[in-house]
Design an enzyme around this catalytic site. Structure first.
Site, short mmCIF file in Angstrom:
data_model
loop_
_atom_site.label_atom_id
_atom_site.label_comp_id
_atom_site.label_asym_id
_atom_site.label_seq_id
_atom_site.Cartn_x
_atom_site.Cartn_y
_atom_site.Cartn_z
N GLU A 47 0.87 -1.06 0.14
CA GLU A 47 0.04 -0.04 -0.04
C GLU A 47 0.94 1.17 0.06
OE1 GLU A 47 -3.12 -0.07 -0.11
OE2 GLU A 47 -3.75 -2.01 0.41
N THR A 48 0.37 2.24 -0.58
CA THR A 48 0.82 3.45 -0.54
C THR A 48 -0.27 4.64 -0.01
OG1 THR A 48 2.70 3.32 -2.22
CG2 THR A 48 1.55 5.76 -1.81
#
Length: 265
Positions: A47-48
């Site tokens: 995830e970002t």
């Protein structure tokens, strides 16, 4: 050229190189969605998280999460990492809130030497899931449940079964926007789990906060108490404290900042 601050943080981590790494990128304003997705692909982490100050006054920040393949409805570990990034930068700040597009307002507050993360209570319901069971390679499940954001909860009998799982990733990916959560009574903690999300280009997620938003109401009812300990048995592994609080699931964990720098766009 635009210079954007970025940090990489191990969430639900008791030490470096454990837990689930997330990139956290504060922004002044939203970039186009295709650019956000491209940045997440470049980071190549599960995830970002992207943060923008919330002009509506409903929370401190707006928050969105992207895997390398798609935007997601809820990501617990990247929310915890975002809270750690903000709280560790301001020792006078006790809590930070995030307004999200599909999961409401989330919170991260200081809790001992770590943090407490407030997520929605996504209580699953019983549902037959034969294709998912087959893709996981499970011969028999004690229970199968479903939550309508695409979370399958598969309950097995032992920690050994959880550790031995070897899913057919292509068959799981063919089920579409699926987060397959497989859980059982733990051996060193109350509960153990593993989580598989190949649709999102993450064959196995290291530690998944959103999965615990689905597991917590199930296990709280089964164990007969609101709080319990959990371990996600990926290669990196991570410990999560879980507590049911009405319409909220409260998770506790620690974070370790691994990198800070500048992303050149």
């Amino acid at each position: 050229m635009i210079r954007l601050p970025i940090a990489q943080i191990d969430a639900f981590a008791d030490a470096p190189f454990t837990g689930n790494p997330a990139a956290v990128m504060p922004l002044d304003a939203w970039l186009p969605d295709d650019v956000l997705l491209a940045i997440a692909g470049e980071n190549n982490l599960s995830e970002t998280a992207f943060l923008v100050p919330d002009a509506s006054g409903a929370s401190d920040y707006e928050l969105r999460w992207f895997t390398p393949a798609a935007e997601v409805a809820l990501c617990g570990h990247a929310t915890l990492a975002s809270g750690h990034h903000l709280l560790s930068g301001d020792p006078d700040l006790a809590e930070v809130t995030f307004r999200t597009r599909q999961a409401g307002v989330l919170s991260v507050a200081r809790h001992g030497d770590g943090y407490e993360l407030g997520l929605p209570n996504w209580a699953p319901s019983a549902k037959p899931l034969p294709k998912i069971i087959a893709a996981l390679g499970v011969k028999a499940a004690a229970e199968t449940l479903w939550y309508d954001t695409g979370y399958a909860l598969i309950v097995l009998e032992s920690a050994d079964q959880i550790r031995a799982l070897a899913p057919d990733q292509a068959a799981l990916a063919a089920q579409g926007k699926l987060v397959a959560v497989v859980t059982a009574p733990g051996d060193t903690t109350d509960v153990i789990s593993r989580v598989f999300t190949p649709y999102y280009d993450i064959p196995e997620d290291p530690v998944t906060g959103s999965a615990h938003a689905v597991m917590t109401p199930y296990w709280a009812a089964r164990l007969g108490r609101d709080g319990f300990t959990a371990y996600q048995a990926s290669a990196r592994g991570g410990h999560v404290g879980c507590r049911l609080a009405g319409d909220r699931v409260m998770l506790t964990g620690r974070c370790v900042t691994m990198m800070e720098g500048v992303f050149l766009l």
